[in-house]
Design a protein around this motif. Structure first.
Motif, mmCIF file in Angstrom:
data_model
loop_
_atom_site.group_PDB
_atom_site.id
_atom_site.type_symbol
_atom_site.label_atom_id
_atom_site.label_comp_id
_atom_site.label_asym_id
_atom_site.label_seq_id
_atom_site.Cartn_x
_atom_site.Cartn_y
_atom_site.Cartn_z
ATOM 1 N N ASP A 15 -75.160 27.035 36.862
ATOM 2 C CA ASP A 15 -74.131 27.761 36.136
ATOM 3 C C ASP A 15 -73.271 26.770 35.375
ATOM 4 O O ASP A 15 -73.262 25.582 35.663
ATOM 5 C CB ASP A 15 -73.283 28.634 37.065
ATOM 6 N N GLY A 16 -72.582 27.279 34.380
ATOM 7 C CA GLY A 16 -71.735 26.402 33.579
ATOM 8 C C GLY A 16 -71.243 27.137 32.348
ATOM 9 O O GLY A 16 -71.350 28.358 32.262
ATOM 10 N N TYR A 17 -70.720 26.367 31.377
ATOM 11 C CA TYR A 17 -70.208 26.988 30.159
ATOM 12 C C TYR A 17 -70.535 26.138 28.940
ATOM 13 O O TYR A 17 -70.848 24.948 29.043
ATOM 14 C CB TYR A 17 -68.706 27.241 30.252
ATOM 15 N N ARG A 18 -70.450 26.810 27.789
ATOM 16 C CA ARG A 18 -70.694 26.152 26.517
ATOM 17 C C ARG A 18 -69.683 26.677 25.504
ATOM 18 O O ARG A 18 -69.454 27.885 25.414
ATOM 19 C CB ARG A 18 -72.113 26.470 26.049
ATOM 20 N N GLY A 19 -69.037 25.774 24.760
ATOM 21 C CA GLY A 19 -68.052 26.159 23.759
ATOM 22 C C GLY A 19 -68.617 26.067 22.358
ATOM 23 O O GLY A 19 -69.554 25.302 22.096
ATOM 24 N N SER A 20 -68.044 26.851 21.438
ATOM 25 C CA SER A 20 -68.495 26.810 20.043
ATOM 26 C C SER A 20 -68.219 25.455 19.402
ATOM 27 O O SER A 20 -68.782 25.134 18.363
ATOM 28 C CB SER A 20 -67.817 27.929 19.238
ATOM 29 N N ASN A 21 -67.388 24.643 20.035
ATOM 30 C CA ASN A 21 -67.107 23.290 19.555
ATOM 31 C C ASN A 21 -68.126 22.274 20.090
ATOM 32 O O ASN A 21 -67.990 21.078 19.874
ATOM 33 C CB ASN A 21 -65.693 22.867 19.945
ATOM 34 N N GLY A 22 -69.145 22.742 20.810
ATOM 35 C CA GLY A 22 -70.173 21.851 21.349
ATOM 36 C C GLY A 22 -69.924 21.419 22.779
ATOM 37 O O GLY A 22 -70.759 20.736 23.370
ATOM 38 N N ALA A 23 -68.786 21.819 23.355
ATOM 39 C CA ALA A 23 -68.524 21.481 24.761
ATOM 40 C C ALA A 23 -69.613 22.107 25.630
ATOM 41 O O ALA A 23 -70.029 23.236 25.403
ATOM 42 C CB ALA A 23 -67.155 22.003 25.179
ATOM 43 N N PHE A 24 -70.067 21.348 26.620
ATOM 44 C CA PHE A 24 -71.127 21.821 27.513
ATOM 45 C C PHE A 24 -70.869 21.221 28.885
ATOM 46 O O PHE A 24 -70.651 20.026 29.007
ATOM 47 C CB PHE A 24 -72.500 21.377 26.994
ATOM 48 N N ASP A 25 -70.875 22.061 29.917
ATOM 49 C CA ASP A 25 -70.640 21.552 31.271
ATOM 50 C C ASP A 25 -71.414 22.389 32.267
ATOM 51 O O ASP A 25 -71.238 23.596 32.343
ATOM 52 C CB ASP A 25 -69.150 21.586 31.600
ATOM 53 N N SER A 26 -72.284 21.724 33.019
ATOM 54 C CA SER A 26 -73.042 22.423 34.065
ATOM 55 C C SER A 26 -72.652 21.936 35.450
ATOM 56 O O SER A 26 -73.341 22.219 36.423
ATOM 57 C CB SER A 26 -74.547 22.227 33.858
ATOM 58 N N SER A 27 -71.525 21.226 35.525
ATOM 59 C CA SER A 27 -71.095 20.717 36.830
ATOM 60 C C SER A 27 -69.666 21.123 37.192
ATOM 61 O O SER A 27 -69.185 20.781 38.263
ATOM 62 C CB SER A 27 -71.205 19.190 36.854
ATOM 63 N N ALA A 28 -68.995 21.842 36.300
ATOM 64 C CA ALA A 28 -67.608 22.230 36.547
ATOM 65 C C ALA A 28 -67.519 23.254 37.675
ATOM 66 O O ALA A 28 -68.451 23.995 37.938
ATOM 67 C CB ALA A 28 -66.988 22.809 35.276
ATOM 68 N N ALA A 29 -66.378 23.271 38.330
ATOM 69 C CA ALA A 29 -66.146 24.240 39.403
ATOM 70 C C ALA A 29 -65.824 25.617 38.847
ATOM 71 O O ALA A 29 -65.949 26.610 39.544
ATOM 72 C CB ALA A 29 -65.012 23.761 40.303
ATOM 73 N N GLU A 30 -65.395 25.687 37.578
ATOM 74 C CA GLU A 30 -65.102 26.970 36.951
ATOM 75 C C GLU A 30 -65.686 26.965 35.544
ATOM 76 O O GLU A 30 -65.938 25.919 34.959
ATOM 77 C CB GLU A 30 -63.593 27.215 36.880
ATOM 78 N N ALA A 31 -65.907 28.146 35.009
ATOM 79 C CA ALA A 31 -66.430 28.285 33.651
ATOM 80 C C ALA A 31 -65.501 29.183 32.856
ATOM 81 O O ALA A 31 -64.798 30.010 33.420
ATOM 82 C CB ALA A 31 -67.834 28.879 33.680
ATOM 83 N N TYR A 32 -65.524 29.018 31.554
ATOM 84 C CA TYR A 32 -64.691 29.827 30.679
ATOM 85 C C TYR A 32 -65.546 30.868 29.968
ATOM 86 O O TYR A 32 -66.710 30.642 29.696
ATOM 87 C CB TYR A 32 -64.057 28.961 29.580
ATOM 88 N N CYS A 33 -64.907 31.967 29.605
ATOM 89 C CA CYS A 33 -65.514 32.930 28.701
ATOM 90 C C CYS A 33 -64.394 33.564 27.903
ATOM 91 O O CYS A 33 -63.393 33.992 28.483
ATOM 92 C CB CYS A 33 -66.301 33.994 29.461
ATOM 93 N N GLY A 34 -64.537 33.597 26.594
ATOM 94 C CA GLY A 34 -63.512 34.183 25.743
ATOM 95 C C GLY A 34 -63.147 33.254 24.615
ATOM 96 O O GLY A 34 -63.959 32.437 24.168
ATOM 97 N N ASN A 35 -61.910 33.357 24.165
ATOM 98 C CA ASN A 35 -61.438 32.605 23.016
ATOM 99 C C ASN A 35 -60.197 31.820 23.426
ATOM 100 O O ASN A 35 -59.174 32.390 23.778
ATOM 101 C CB ASN A 35 -61.107 33.579 21.886
ATOM 102 N N ILE A 36 -60.314 30.502 23.389
ATOM 103 C CA ILE A 36 -59.182 29.625 23.738
ATOM 104 C C ILE A 36 -58.832 28.828 22.500
ATOM 105 O O ILE A 36 -59.578 27.931 22.095
ATOM 106 C CB ILE A 36 -59.519 28.685 24.913
ATOM 107 N N GLY A 37 -57.731 29.187 21.869
ATOM 108 C CA GLY A 37 -57.264 28.469 20.692
ATOM 109 C C GLY A 37 -58.249 28.461 19.540
ATOM 110 O O GLY A 37 -58.307 27.504 18.774
ATOM 111 N N GLY A 38 -59.047 29.522 19.406
ATOM 112 C CA GLY A 38 -60.006 29.606 18.318
ATOM 113 C C GLY A 38 -61.396 29.088 18.663
ATOM 114 O O GLY A 38 -62.331 29.244 17.887
ATOM 115 N N THR A 39 -61.549 28.452 19.821
ATOM 116 C CA THR A 39 -62.868 28.020 20.292
ATOM 117 C C THR A 39 -63.391 29.086 21.242
ATOM 118 O O THR A 39 -62.711 29.446 22.203
ATOM 119 C CB THR A 39 -62.796 26.667 21.029
#
Length: 191
Positions: A15-39
């Motif tokens: 599990d993990g998250y990916r941002g429209s700015n190219g951020a990618f993390d498959s090791s974080a304890a939490e993931a984001y979904c939605g719009n944070i400051g336009g990303t």
């Protein structure tokens, strides 16, 4: 009918998250979904041990996501899966952006700031996957994506490794009368 689950995400890298700015993390304890400051952010989760057979009828399938933290507003989301026979998690941003997603999807909204579980009907998505000619079962990777949320409307879908809050998948299916696709070949000799 056979019910599989609820299945939880098995490994940290599943599990993990990916941002429209190219951020990618498959090791974080939490993931984001939605719009944070336009990303915009999507999160994914891979479930293992799905035993639904090829060409089975999916009677029901539910993905349960429990938010743990969020901003205010209403987050718009879309859920779909990687359109593949036995797809594990992405290992990089380019891997993620190269995925082909199912045509079937489910959309909805959630009130940011709420910790109420989000129950997503993914039966049509699972049906599309098991109807693939090469479906052999085991792994499915789902995407929980932003779907046009306004700026600063986001959620953490769950502490990804929290036993009480991680995403869960339950699938109930009826095996096809033919038992799925045969993997056996018969060679006939001539003369």
């Amino acid at each position: 009918m056979t019910t599989v689950g609820p299945i939880s995400v098995a490994n940290n890298a599943d599990d993990g998250y990916r941002g429209s700015n190219g951020a990618f993390d498959s090791s974080a304890a939490e993931a984001y979904c939605g719009n944070i400051g336009g990303t915009t952010y999507d999160f994914w989760c891979t479930f293992r041990g799905i035993t639904a057979t090829q060409a089975a009828t999916i009677d029901s399938a539910t993905l349960l996501i429990t938010p743990s933290n969020s901003a205010t507003g209403t987050m718009q989301w879309k859920v779909r899966a990687v359109d593949a026979d036995d797809q594990g998690p992405p290992t990089s941003n380019s891997d993620y952006t190269g995925f082909t997603w199912t045509t079937a999807s489910t959309t909805g909204s959630a009130t940011a700031g709420s910790s109420a579980a989000i129950s997503v009907d993914v039966a049509s998505i699972m049906q599309e996957l098991v109807d693939r000619g090469g479906w052999a079962g085991d792994k499915v990777t789902f995407q929980f994506a932003d779907n046009g949320s306004s700026t600063s409307t986001w959620t953490y879908p769950a502490p990804l490794e929290s036993a009480s809050q991680e995403a869960r998948l339950t699938v109930t299916y009826t095996a096809s009368a033919g038992g799925g696709t045969s993997k056996n070949l018969l060679t006939l000799g001539v003369g």
